[in-house]
Design a protein around this motif. Structure first.
Motif, PDB file in Angstrom:
ATOM      1  N   GLN A 126      -3.051  24.431  -8.495  1.00  0.00           N
ATOM      2  CA  GLN A 126      -2.622  23.073  -8.182  1.00  0.00           C
ATOM      3  C   GLN A 126      -3.841  22.173  -8.013  1.00  0.00           C
ATOM      4  OE1 GLN A 126      -0.864  20.949  -4.324  1.00  0.00           O
ATOM      5  NE2 GLN A 126       0.735  22.183  -5.312  1.00  0.00           N
ATOM      6  N   ILE A 127      -3.841  21.090  -8.746  1.00  0.00           N
ATOM      7  CA  ILE A 127      -4.921  20.112  -8.666  1.00  0.00           C
ATOM      8  C   ILE A 127      -4.572  19.103  -7.587  1.00  0.00           C
ATOM      9  CG2 ILE A 127      -6.120  18.268  -9.904  1.00  0.00           C
ATOM     10  CD1 ILE A 127      -5.602  19.928 -12.470  1.00  0.00           C
ATOM     11  N   GLY A 128      -5.470  18.898  -6.633  1.00  0.00           N
ATOM     12  CA  GLY A 128      -5.182  18.046  -5.491  1.00  0.00           C
ATOM     13  C   GLY A 128      -5.452  16.579  -5.762  1.00  0.00           C
ATOM     14  N   LEU A 129      -4.679  15.728  -5.088  1.00  0.00           N
ATOM     15  CA  LEU A 129      -4.882  14.285  -5.159  1.00  0.00           C
ATOM     16  C   LEU A 129      -5.533  13.742  -3.893  1.00  0.00           C
ATOM     17  CD1 LEU A 129      -1.495  13.017  -6.699  1.00  0.00           C
ATOM     18  CD2 LEU A 129      -3.714  13.126  -7.825  1.00  0.00           C
ATOM     19  N   ASN A 130      -6.033  14.639  -3.047  1.00  0.00           N
ATOM     20  CA  ASN A 130      -6.551  14.183  -1.758  1.00  0.00           C
ATOM     21  C   ASN A 130      -7.731  13.237  -1.909  1.00  0.00           C
ATOM     22  OD1 ASN A 130      -7.758  16.524  -2.801  1.00  0.00           O
ATOM     23  ND2 ASN A 130      -8.602  17.093  -0.831  1.00  0.00           N
ATOM     24  N   GLY A 151       0.817  -1.202   0.000  1.00  0.00           N
ATOM     25  CA  GLY A 151       0.000   0.000   0.000  1.00  0.00           C
ATOM     26  C   GLY A 151       0.855   1.258   0.000  1.00  0.00           C
ATOM     27  N   PHE A 152       1.972   1.201   0.750  1.00  0.00           N
ATOM     28  CA  PHE A 152       2.888   2.341   0.765  1.00  0.00           C
ATOM     29  C   PHE A 152       3.457   2.598  -0.623  1.00  0.00           C
ATOM     30  CE2 PHE A 152       7.426   3.474   0.875  1.00  0.00           C
ATOM     31  CZ  PHE A 152       7.322   4.784   1.322  1.00  0.00           C
ATOM     32  N   PHE A 153       3.886   1.546  -1.309  1.00  0.00           N
ATOM     33  CA  PHE A 153       4.485   1.741  -2.629  1.00  0.00           C
ATOM     34  C   PHE A 153       3.452   2.213  -3.650  1.00  0.00           C
ATOM     35  CE2 PHE A 153       7.964  -0.941  -0.968  1.00  0.00           C
ATOM     36  CZ  PHE A 153       9.031  -0.126  -1.311  1.00  0.00           C
ATOM     37  N   ILE A 154       2.205   1.799  -3.509  1.00  0.00           N
ATOM     38  CA  ILE A 154       1.163   2.319  -4.397  1.00  0.00           C
ATOM     39  C   ILE A 154       0.999   3.816  -4.195  1.00  0.00           C
ATOM     40  CG2 ILE A 154      -1.323   2.283  -4.867  1.00  0.00           C
ATOM     41  CD1 ILE A 154      -1.288  -0.709  -4.335  1.00  0.00           C
ATOM     42  N   PHE A 171      -9.934   7.749  -2.092  1.00  0.00           N
ATOM     43  CA  PHE A 171     -10.745   6.802  -2.849  1.00  0.00           C
ATOM     44  C   PHE A 171     -10.004   5.471  -3.031  1.00  0.00           C
ATOM     45  CE2 PHE A 171     -12.233   5.067  -6.924  1.00  0.00           C
ATOM     46  CZ  PHE A 171     -13.608   5.081  -6.746  1.00  0.00           C
ATOM     47  N   ILE A 172      -8.733   5.543  -3.432  1.00  0.00           N
ATOM     48  CA  ILE A 172      -7.958   4.326  -3.687  1.00  0.00           C
ATOM     49  C   ILE A 172      -7.720   3.533  -2.407  1.00  0.00           C
ATOM     50  CG2 ILE A 172      -5.710   3.451  -4.429  1.00  0.00           C
ATOM     51  CD1 ILE A 172      -7.503   4.306  -6.724  1.00  0.00           C
ATOM     52  N   THR A 173      -7.272   4.215  -1.360  1.00  0.00           N
ATOM     53  CA  THR A 173      -6.954   3.482  -0.127  1.00  0.00           C
ATOM     54  C   THR A 173      -8.203   2.903   0.522  1.00  0.00           C
ATOM     55  OG1 THR A 173      -5.734   3.609   1.956  1.00  0.00           O
ATOM     56  CG2 THR A 173      -7.107   5.478   1.417  1.00  0.00           C
ATOM     57  N   GLY A 174      -9.357   3.540   0.308  1.00  0.00           N
ATOM     58  CA  GLY A 174     -10.586   2.989   0.840  1.00  0.00           C
ATOM     59  C   GLY A 174     -10.948   1.655   0.230  1.00  0.00           C
ATOM     60  N   TYR A 175     -10.522   1.444  -1.017  1.00  0.00           N
ATOM     61  CA  TYR A 175     -10.782   0.169  -1.690  1.00  0.00           C
ATOM     62  C   TYR A 175      -9.725  -0.889  -1.363  1.00  0.00           C
ATOM     63  CZ  TYR A 175     -14.711   1.514  -4.687  1.00  0.00           C
ATOM     64  OH  TYR A 175     -15.951   1.870  -5.144  1.00  0.00           O
ATOM     65  N   PHE A 225      -1.555   6.789   3.833  1.00  0.00           N
ATOM     66  CA  PHE A 225      -1.599   6.630   2.380  1.00  0.00           C
ATOM     67  C   PHE A 225      -1.843   7.984   1.721  1.00  0.00           C
ATOM     68  CE2 PHE A 225      -3.446   5.743  -1.720  1.00  0.00           C
ATOM     69  CZ  PHE A 225      -2.824   4.581  -2.155  1.00  0.00           C
ATOM     70  N   LYS A 226      -2.784   8.732   2.261  1.00  0.00           N
ATOM     71  CA  LYS A 226      -3.078  10.060   1.729  1.00  0.00           C
ATOM     72  C   LYS A 226      -1.881  10.990   1.879  1.00  0.00           C
ATOM     73  CE  LYS A 226      -6.325  13.894   2.539  1.00  0.00           C
ATOM     74  NZ  LYS A 226      -7.498  14.326   3.340  1.00  0.00           N
ATOM     75  N   THR A 227      -1.212  10.916   3.019  1.00  0.00           N
ATOM     76  CA  THR A 227      -0.059  11.787   3.261  1.00  0.00           C
ATOM     77  C   THR A 227       1.074  11.498   2.287  1.00  0.00           C
ATOM     78  OG1 THR A 227      -0.633  11.947   5.615  1.00  0.00           O
ATOM     79  CG2 THR A 227       1.603  12.547   4.989  1.00  0.00           C
ATOM     80  N   TYR A 228       1.398  10.224   2.100  1.00  0.00           N
ATOM     81  CA  TYR A 228       2.509   9.883   1.200  1.00  0.00           C
ATOM     82  C   TYR A 228       2.118   9.987  -0.268  1.00  0.00           C
ATOM     83  CZ  TYR A 228       5.611   8.369   4.943  1.00  0.00           C
ATOM     84  OH  TYR A 228       6.430   8.344   6.054  1.00  0.00           O
TER      85      TYR A 228
END
Length: 838
Positions: free
Chosen positions: A567-571, A542-545, A576-580, A592-595
């Motif tokens: 700046q377009i955010g990835l938050n 998960g970290f590497f993703i 969304f990704i980590t929730g799945y 996951f969101k922080t990294y």
């Protein structure tokens, strides 16, 4: 001007200037300037003086017509999809190359090589270099001192509502009198330490020392605080999880420095090219020159204005400081001037359509610079095409679409506000996450099924869909419009057409690529140790993703920000990704969101500072040392402040009714997001068949939109289609909610007046004063806000009640109660609306 002000002057001009023969637009000499009548696409004269037209005199004239022709065609090809390149330059390049006019081609080659082709850059940046000391004791002492103060204050007051934020412009203003005062106060004798001599006073305080100080302080204040501190606050203040000093410091340093490594690795495509103008950095550059350059303004070049930029800045600063007392404290009705809400304060429809706090603000009026610049920052910075695209998206989605969706009853909207950033349960109350938690802070499915699904306001739900479209659009847009150019730049970086400011930097030793690569790899190892060595519940894969996400979107989002300042955010995407992939792990979700997101965002802040260094000709290795050392120190300072505050120094901290309002608003949002996305998970909110499942179609819109624009731009290359940016249309107004149309429409109108109307009609004034105006307004507002909070809010001093206070506060828009069908018994248990099964 007072005697004190006169004393704090830049002093004598340096006589070691290294610059091309090109006459600077502000040098005062116009003997070599060729008169060009510049017109826009409609044929209107743009009001460009001879002195403001880039000049031709420095290029080697002994080149053939074929070489000049090929050079211009290569430049034209590289800037084919560049929305910032002036149309008159495009037309002139095409005209001269078609005619094979040697004199005209040589002049254009000179213009494009000896100065920036962008009027925005020429307005704020000098096209010459001056050899002055940079790595001085004065610069490092003041830099680390201001880094400590700014980082510490931002970390402490980020825990409070409202927060105090020390910005880079504030640091820039404060650093100037400190640097000049040091010159007058410190002895000029030489000292020796470890065999090396140095002086506490190397001479007059110079502009490159000033840049180094600001860059050091800006490593964290660019984003307010290090984003990792929100993770720490959520863990300590809401989850009650304390993993110790080691975890906190390593988390903070690794997330910041990973981004710096990426900024250095990709500097060849995000910083070096002239097309990457980084508009926000131009405000800093203009303020640097405004403070250090006391030269008078030539009225012939600025449509009759003769005031110096130094004096003009302080007048704007003083006016901004004094005015904000009215909307900020004395007369808050000036902040959201919603007269419709004053007339019908309890009418739901009126407050939903015209409200400026939780409504759509169909008549956006404000007299408050905070409202104009709060979410999209100063409108005097982005180019007009970026503002225009953002407004298109705002009107299309947050006026037209929102009205259609909300008043059709979709998503049970009759029972919910039209626009706010809260989450609700099926009784119409705020979603109580404690009702679905186990003691281990994981999801109790039985409790969730017995309680309620999660509901969002109409604009909040649309924002998630638009976030999906934006993430897809930015990749497709970059591949279509910039893919071939990126590939060529990576292959031919040493022989590629260079920015004039980059060429001047070549005399300084560059930072080797392996320094940045090694920094990134070391921080990657530390980060992996952080997530695996502590009980974070985050998988190694998960970290590497999360790191892959930061890598993949770094350049595409950097290109958008470098050209537009947006700046377009990835938050949302990382949530969304980590929730799945890691459901039911809220702490892992935060990491996951922080990294995944903050690594990219912080890296782009560093890239912006690297561009300032390039514009101001600060040696790259001095920049590297200043940014890395200041980053590590600022992280230690901020973690120490958090440990002090959360360790019991502030009683009842992070509670909703803390007496001094230290209720941790950012940490609370972070905690709620971790519960919603990491606990309930997107599969229960956005999957097909769920309440908001249809928002998944926005992914397709994000792919198709840029393709249609690209086809149109190829079919009609001279049309305005090339200025359409689907990433900005989808994501430019992504701060709604909590922002509203009031913020974006007034921001857009102000941007139009300065960066379209004034820029075209009064080009000379715009080049001299536009960015200085922006800096003065921002700094005046920031200083006044700090004074109001420290002197009044912290002492619980409120403005005596009068009409201007009560009318602004007592309406459904401000109270967030504009709901068509509110629950008549909000304290009663049981479902009031929504599905019966979830």
């Amino acid at each position: 001007m007072s005697a004190f002000t006169k004393r704090f002057r830049f002093g004598k001009k340096q006589d070691t200037a290294v610059h091309p023969e090109t006459v600077s637009p502000e040098s005062g000499s116009s003997s070599d300037v060729q008169a060009i009548e510049v017109k826009d696409a409609e044929g209107l004269n743009l009001g460009v003086d001879q002195s403001t037209v880039i000049t031709a005199s420095g290029t080697d004239r002994h080149i053939s017509e074929v070489e000049a022709n090929n050079t211009l065609k290569q430049i034209r090809s590289k800037h084919k999809w560049d929305p910032n390149l002036p149309e008159y330059l495009e037309d002139e390049i095409d005209e001269k190359t078609d005619e094979h006019n040697l004199a005209g081609e040589l002049r254009l080659v000179d213009e494009l090589i000896e100065n920036s082709p962008y009027v925005e850059v020429r307005a704020a940046v000098k096209n010459y270099d001056v050899d002055v000391p940079v790595n001085t004791v004065r610069a490092w002492v003041l830099g680390l001192l201001l880094t400590t103060i700014a980082s510490g204050m931002n970390a402490l007051f980020a825990l409070r509502q409202p927060a105090i934020t020390i910005t880079s412009l504030t640091v820039q203003l404060v650093a100037y009198p400190l640097g000049v005062g040091w010159y007058y106060a410190m002895p000029q004798r030489q000292f020796r330490l470890f065999g090396r001599s140095f002086s506490l006073n190397p001479g007059e305080f110079n502009i490159k020392e000033h840049v180094l100080i600001v860059v050091m302080a800006n490593v964290n204040v660019a984003g307010g605080v290090a984003y990792a501190t929100d993770t720490i606050t959520a863990q300590r203040g809401f989850y009650g999880q304390d993993l110790g000093w080691g975890f906190n410091i390593l988390l903070c340093i690794s997330t910041q420095m990973l981004g710096y490594g990426l900024a250095g690795i990709f500097r060849k495509v995000l910083i070096w090219p002239s097309a990457m103008i980084w508009p926000t950095s131009l405000v800093n550059c203009a303020l640097f020159h405004g403070l250090h350059d006391k030269s008078k303004t030539d009225p012939a070049k600025t449509h009759g204005w003769s005031i110096s930029r130094y004096r003009y800045f302080f007048l704007v600063f003083l006016g901004s400081f004094c005015w904000y007392w009215f909307p900020g404290f004395i007369a808050p009705f000036l902040s959201v001037f919603c007269f419709a809400c004053w007339i019908r304060p309890n009418n739901v429809t009126v407050n939903q359509l015209f409200g400026g706090w939780t409504g759509l603000s169909l008549l956006p009026i404000t007299f408050d610079w905070t409202q104009i610049s709060a979410y999209a920052y100063s409108p005097l910075i982005p180019p007009w095409h970026a503002i225009g695209n953002t407004l298109i998206g705002m009107v299309l989605f947050f006026w037209i679409t929102t009205i259609g969706v909300h008043y059709s009853g979709t998503w049970y909207s009759d029972y919910l506000p039209i626009s706010d950033s809260q989450s609700y349960d099926n009784t119409g109350n705020l979603y109580n996450v404690s009702k679905i938690l186990t003691p281990e802070y994981t999801l109790d499915l039985a409790k969730y099924e017995a309680y309620s699904p999660l509901f969002l306001s109409t604009t909040f739900a649309l924002t998630y869909g638009l976030s999906f479209a934006t993430i897809a659009a930015v990749l497709v847009h970059t591949a279509l419009f910039h893919g071939p150019d990126l590939w060529q730049r990576m292959r031919n970086i040493r022989t590629d057409e260079e920015d004039v400011h980059l060429r001047m930097m070549r005399k300084y030793p560059d930072v080797p690529q392996w320094w940045y690569t090694a920094l990134f790899l070391i921080m990657l190892g530390i980060s992996l140790g952080v997530v695996l060595g502590y009980p974070t519940a985050m998988h190694w894969w998960g970290f590497f993703i999360s790191i892959i996400i930061a890598l993949v979107w770094f350049v595409p989002i950097g290109l958008v920000q470098g050209m537009t300042s947006v700046q377009i955010g990835l938050n949302v995407f990382t949530e969304f990704i980590t929730g799945y992939i890691q459901p039911g792990r809220p702490v892992a979700m935060m990491l996951f969101k922080t990294y995944g997101y903050i690594t990219m965002a912080q890296g782009l802040y560093f890239a912006q500072d690297l561009k300032i260094g390039q514009y101001m000709k600060v040696p790259p290795r001095s920049m590297f040392m200043a940014q890395t050392i200041a980053t590590v120190w600022a992280c230690i300072v901020q973690v120490a402040v958090l440990e002090w505050a959360l360790g019991g120094a502030i009683s009842d901290i992070c509670t909703e009714h803390q007496p001094s309002r230290f209720n941790c608003p950012n940490g609370r949002v972070f905690f709620n997001a971790s519960v919603i996305w990491g606990l309930i998970g997107p599969q229960r909110i956005f999957s097909i068949g769920s309440l908001y499942g249809h928002l998944q179609w926005f992914w397709l819109a994000g792919v198709v939109g840029p393709i249609l624009v690209y086809i149109g731009a190829r079919m009609f290359p001279r049309s305005p289609i090339k200025y359409i940016s689907m990433p900005l249309i989808f994501g430019g107004s992504g701060q709604i909610p909590p922002a509203t149309a009031l913020n974006y429409m007034t921001w857009g109108f102000t941007g139009y007046m300065f960066n379209k109307y004034i820029r075209n009609r009064y080009r000379g004034w715009w080049m001299r004063f536009n960015y200085v105006t922006s800096a003065g307004l921002d700094v005046g507002l920031a200083i006044c806000t700090i004074v109001i909070i420290l002197a009044l809010n912290l002492t619980n001093t409120s403005m005596p009640s009068w009409w201007g206070v009560s009318v602004a506060n007592n309406n459904a828009d401000n109270l967030d109660t504009a709901v068509k069908m509110p629950n008549p018994s909000p304290s009663a248990t049981g479902r009031f609306f929504g599905p019966t099964n979830w």
